[in-house]
Design a protein around this motif. Structure first.
Motif: not given
Length: 282
Positions: A81, A85, A128, A131
């Motif tokens: 993760d 990012t 994106t 995420l």
């Protein structure tokens, strides 16, 4: 010709892409026009283009995130993760550096570049979305989306590699141009008009001479950025500006004053001997 080369040739020849590429390139050109922005995004302060350096950040982060998603198990989820990012945060400056370089291209290179940008932009959208899915606890969906984004990222990377290594976009156009090591006569001193750039030949090499106030300068005539003719450029305040994309070099030493050039222009020592201008490489 391989299937991939045929695909690249087809993209280069697809004029319909110009309907999107031309207005986008024009808009980017206006945004990056201020000298500080141009110099930073072009890598003028680095001595080579910024974009290739920046691409390692999102590509590296998203590649490792995809690897951890695939084989890392539960313990690797926080690291995956974090890498997703990091890739998202570094994608925007990477894209702007690439758009800056791409805005100077034409024809087939510009068409391949817009597809390259579209693939990478879609990859950014995918990561994106991945995420968002990770933070909402939909881990399996997040991994599938990220895997799709990784495929797009690799496709975009191939297109970028084609532009750099097959098409030679944004390479240093003076890299293999080397003038004489010994003093060599190039022109009678009486034939050089003051305050006017003049093209001269030294074997297979072309130089631009400029004399002002008794000071004589010589640079390689081929702009390091995209091969523009510096002998057709304008001279102001001791600098010559390429007529193609506005790269500006200091006549005294060839250093970059304004991008998009990132490589210094080869400068030559000069002297007048027995009525003839002579040059040699530094």
């Amino acid at each position: 010709m391989s299937a991939l080369h045929k695909l690249m040739a087809r993209i280069e020849q697809t004029e319909a892409l110009d309907k999107v590429a031309q207005p986008v390139a024009g808009l980017v050109g206006r945004i990056v026009k201020p000298r500080p922005i141009r110099n930073i995004l072009s890598g003028s302060y680095l001595g080579h283009p910024l974009h290739p350096l920046m691409t390692d950040l999102p590509i590296g982060a998203w590649t490792m995130a995809t690897l951890l998603d695939t084989v890392g198990g539960r313990r690797a989820e926080p690291a995956a993760d974090l890498l997703v990012t990091a890739g998202i945060l570094t994608a925007a400056p990477t894209a702007w550096a690439g758009l800056n370089d791409w805005s100077d291209t034409q024809g087939g290179d510009r068409r391949v570049g817009i597809v390259h940008a579209a693939a990478n932009a879609t990859a950014l959208v995918c990561f994106t979305a991945s995420l968002v899915a990770r933070r909402s606890g939909r881990r399996r969906v997040a991994k599938v989306i990220a895997l799709g984004g990784f495929g797009l990222l690799m496709s975009g990377g191939y297109l970028g590699g084609h532009l750099s290594y097959s098409r030679g976009v944004n390479i240093n156009h003076t890299a293999w141009r080397e003038g004489p090591a010994e003093w060599t006569s190039v022109l009678a001193a009486s034939e050089l008009t003051d305050d006017m750039p003049q093209l001269v030949q030294v074997g297979d090499l072309s130089l631009v001479l400029y004399r002002s106030g008794g000071t004589l300068r010589a640079l390689d005539s081929v702009c390091s950025h995209m091969g523009g003719p510096l002998d057709e450029g304008t001279v102001d305040d001791g600098c010559v500006t390429c007529p193609w994309h506005g790269s500006t070099f200091r006549l005294a030493d060839g250093s970059v004053v304004r991008g998009p050039a990132s490589s210094e222009q080869p400068a030559y020592e000069t002297r007048v001997r027995e009525g003839h201008i002579e040059v040699r490489r530094r």
